[in-house]
Design an enzyme around this catalytic site. Structure first.
Site, mmCIF file in Angstrom:
data_model
loop_
_atom_site.group_PDB
_atom_site.id
_atom_site.type_symbol
_atom_site.label_atom_id
_atom_site.label_comp_id
_atom_site.label_asym_id
_atom_site.label_seq_id
_atom_site.Cartn_x
_atom_site.Cartn_y
_atom_site.Cartn_z
ATOM 1 C CD GLU A 262 -3.056 -0.945 0.188
ATOM 2 O OE1 GLU A 262 -3.244 -0.054 -0.162
ATOM 3 O OE2 GLU A 262 -3.712 -1.872 0.234
ATOM 4 C CB CYS A 296 -1.938 6.968 1.178
ATOM 5 S SG CYS A 296 -3.072 5.955 2.081
HETATM 6 P P1 NAP Z 1 8.061 5.441 4.732
HETATM 7 O O1 NAP Z 1 9.041 6.216 5.000
HETATM 8 O O2 NAP Z 1 8.038 4.668 3.593
HETATM 9 O O3 NAP Z 1 7.961 4.318 6.094
HETATM 10 C C1 NAP Z 1 6.875 3.529 6.178
HETATM 11 C C2 NAP Z 1 7.458 2.331 7.010
HETATM 12 O O4 NAP Z 1 8.543 1.743 6.502
HETATM 13 C C3 NAP Z 1 7.951 2.660 8.438
HETATM 14 O O5 NAP Z 1 7.711 1.840 9.506
HETATM 15 C C4 NAP Z 1 9.257 2.813 8.326
HETATM 16 O O6 NAP Z 1 10.160 2.633 9.370
HETATM 17 C C5 NAP Z 1 9.477 1.790 7.271
HETATM 18 N N1 NAP Z 1 10.805 1.955 6.526
HETATM 19 C C6 NAP Z 1 11.529 2.834 6.030
HETATM 20 N N2 NAP Z 1 12.636 2.577 5.397
HETATM 21 C C7 NAP Z 1 12.589 1.485 5.243
HETATM 22 C C8 NAP Z 1 13.580 0.144 4.835
HETATM 23 N N3 NAP Z 1 14.453 0.779 3.914
HETATM 24 N N4 NAP Z 1 13.347 -1.025 5.277
HETATM 25 C C9 NAP Z 1 12.231 -1.567 5.685
HETATM 26 N N5 NAP Z 1 11.440 -0.469 6.379
HETATM 27 C C10 NAP Z 1 11.351 0.633 5.912
HETATM 28 O O7 NAP Z 1 6.634 6.289 4.840
HETATM 29 P P2 NAP Z 1 6.119 7.131 6.035
HETATM 30 O O8 NAP Z 1 6.593 8.444 5.724
HETATM 31 O O9 NAP Z 1 6.039 6.456 7.205
HETATM 32 O O10 NAP Z 1 4.526 7.008 5.443
HETATM 33 C C11 NAP Z 1 4.029 7.935 4.398
HETATM 34 C C12 NAP Z 1 3.690 7.086 2.967
HETATM 35 O O11 NAP Z 1 3.125 6.115 3.183
HETATM 36 C C13 NAP Z 1 3.188 7.814 1.882
HETATM 37 O O12 NAP Z 1 3.784 7.812 0.690
HETATM 38 C C14 NAP Z 1 1.620 7.624 1.945
HETATM 39 O O13 NAP Z 1 1.056 7.794 0.879
HETATM 40 C C15 NAP Z 1 1.843 6.209 2.356
HETATM 41 N N6 NAP Z 1 0.658 5.488 2.965
HETATM 42 C C16 NAP Z 1 0.228 4.615 1.896
HETATM 43 C C17 NAP Z 1 -1.014 4.109 2.591
HETATM 44 C C18 NAP Z 1 -1.814 3.370 1.556
HETATM 45 O O14 NAP Z 1 -2.658 2.472 2.022
HETATM 46 N N7 NAP Z 1 -1.813 3.160 0.285
HETATM 47 C C19 NAP Z 1 -1.578 4.547 3.744
HETATM 48 C C20 NAP Z 1 -0.782 5.131 4.617
HETATM 49 C C21 NAP Z 1 0.341 5.869 4.015
HETATM 50 P P3 NAP Z 1 10.663 4.092 10.173
HETATM 51 O O15 NAP Z 1 9.502 4.817 10.578
HETATM 52 O O16 NAP Z 1 11.328 3.554 11.333
HETATM 53 O O17 NAP Z 1 11.565 4.968 9.405
#
Ligand code: NAP
Length: 493
Positions: A262, A296
């Protein structure tokens, strides 16, 4: 009623601070902790144990050890655990709401909405658990009998983002429990407290030790890296940004893991000339400002027919100007802070870049001075090609662009690499069907600014991801199919 400092401290003190591994809250193997902050003040709320690779592997050991037994558990037992968890989360709605407001910043009223939405996944999948049937049929040549059954895919890594701390966890944990999978949950480091309290609630609801393990920590890749390589892991379900999702898919390919992704969005909000403009403004406020625009599904591009653009933009800007950016615990608050200073700088950089490229600021356009990371609710008039239209904004900023025909509206809507949510405002139901069919988005809101629902399949196309969460489809993400071929039972022995 204003929340007292004592109430906040008591709630924070009740949140488990350890790693949940095999039913016990443990210290991290490194002995290190990390701080969780309040984005409305920048102050430290509390500290949690900081999981290492070693802890992550211990969590997978625990999940793997109970997978076979858990897979054989009665669906009714799993259903009842989920139902009890729904009841417990609902009873503690005020605690969950306040905790989310403290760590994530959203106003309390919105946090209460997320508790109701997030809890609903527990109830929905409790109902789905006992109605997940296979098939039994006769082979086409009429001789053999065939059975198709669903089995749990196996130990699953669940990675959640910071923006919906409860709902993103329940949307994954509930179907995994329903299917009979064991789990390692890695919450976002910015908002892990809600997952800690939720995991404790799942244990109280009767989830056996080892089924759900939680490893909060500051180094996401140290936690996920060794798990993604481990042959015992069978699935990764990720919600977050597209670049991280792509990286995880590459790792998943190496280990042939099932994936649910997602990812990001860049939702168009289409207002046609026949739309009820007051309803459209109300929908725009919900689609843009829920979660301060950090969703998102947040409307990111307002595409408005030129005949109604002036009126819509003015009404929308007036509604945005009336919002009150205050700490979410303040009863007057209608918009909270951005999650942290870096994210606020990113939002402001997008606005500055758009203005440099010719956008007009109708309202807002700058950070709010003072404590925390607040940003003024902002409306911009932009033209096609503005750089802000190509970016996921993740903040309270609404670019408005005009169109002159249905064809052009469809073209503009599809001019994005993302394909998650979209919104259509028109009184003409035929137009809604025509446009829905031609726009490339997994979700369409028809005269509705909020459409997320536990009973609906949520997910995107293009760079917005793979798979669906919620609905009847949600459980399929955690199951695999087994076919049993039965020799002709009527054949002479
Ligand atoms: P993110 O930076 O991609 O982080 C999401 C999760 O992934 C966090 O738990 C993060 O951990 C972890 N993560 C980061 N780098 C990683 C790596 N190299 N390996 C494994 N895990 C890793 O995103 P975010 O800033 O938290 O959230 C915002 C994004 O989520 C936006 O793009 C939004 O559109 C998307 N989103 C999508 C949906 C959907 O259903 N489509 C819903 C909500 C949000 P840390 O926190 O420790 O960095």
């Amino acid at each position: 009623m204003t929340v007292t400092a004592q109430r906040e401290q008591e709630l924070l003190a009740s949140v488990p601070t350890g790693l949940l591994i095999n039913g016990e809250w443990r210290d991290a193997s490194s002995g290190k902790t990390f701080d969780v902050h309040d984005p409305a003040t920048g102050k430290v709320l509390t500290s949690l144990q900081d999981a290492t690779s070693e802890d992550a592997l211990a969590a997978l050991d625990a999940a793997d050890a109970v997978q076979r037994e858990w897979a054989l558990s009665a669906p009714r037992d799993r259903a009842e655990i989920l139902r009890r968890a729904f009841d417990l989360v609902t009873e503690r709605a005020e605690d969950f709401a306040l905790l989310m407001t403290l760590e994530m910043g959203k106003p309390l009223a919105e946090a209460r909405g997320e508790v109701a939405y997030g809890a609903e996944f527990l109830r929905w999948f409790s109902e789905e658990t006992v109605r997940h049937y296979g098939r039994y049929f006769t082979s086409p040549e009429g001789k053999n009998k065939m059975i198709v059954t669903h089995k749990p895919v196996g130990p699953s890594l669940l990675i959640t983002p910071w923006n919906f701390p409860l709902a993103m966890a329940t949307r994954k944990v509930a179907p995994a429990v329903a299917a009979g999978c064991t789990m390692v949950l890695k919450p976002a480091k910015l908002t892990p407290l809600t997952s800690q309290l939720f995991a404790q609630t799942m244990m109280e609801a009767g989830l056996p030790a080892g089924v759900l393990n939680v490893v909060s920590g500051t180094s996401a890749s140290s936690i996920s890296g060794p798990l993604m390589k481990d042959r015992r892991l069978r699935k990764v379900s990720f919600t977050g940004s597209t670049p991280v999702g792509v990286r995880l898919m590459k790792d998943a390919a190496e280990n042939v893991l099932r994936t649910s992704m997602e990812l990001g969005g860049n939702a168009p909000f289409l207002v046609f000339e026949d739309a009820d403009l007051d309803a459209a403004v109300q929908g725009a406020m919900a689609a843009k400002m829920r979660n301060m625009g950090e969703a998102c599904t947040a409307a990111n591009r307002f595409l408005v027919h030129e005949a109604v653009a002036e009126e819509f933009t003015q009404k929308f800007a007036d509604a945005m100007k009336a919002l009150k950016p205050l700490r979410g615990t303040d009863p007057e608050s209608t918009v909270g802070p951005i999650i942290d200073g870096g994210a606020r700088d990113d939002v402001h950089a997008l606005v500055t870049e758009a203005v440099d490229a010719g956008a007009d600021v109708v309202t807002g356009g700058a950070p709010v001075e003072g404590d925390g990371y607040f940003y003024q609710p902002t409306v911009l008039k932009v033209s096609s090609g503005s750089p802000i239209l190509g970016q996921e904004i993740f903040g309270p900023v609404a670019p408005v662009i005009t169109f002159s025909s249905e064809e052009e509206a469809i073209e503009l809507a599809n001019a994005s690499e993302y394909g998650l949510a979209s919104y259509i405002y028109t009184r003409d139901v035929n137009k809604m069907f025509r446009v829905s069919e031609q726009i490339e988005f997994g979700l369409v809101g028809f005269n509705a600014g909020v459409i997320s629902n536990a009973s609906a399949p949520f997910g995107g196309v293009k760079q917005s991801g793979l798979g669906r969460e919620g609905g009847a489809e949600g459980i399929e993400e955690y199951t695999t199919v087994q076919y049993i071929g039965i020799a002709d039972p009527y054949a002479a022995q």
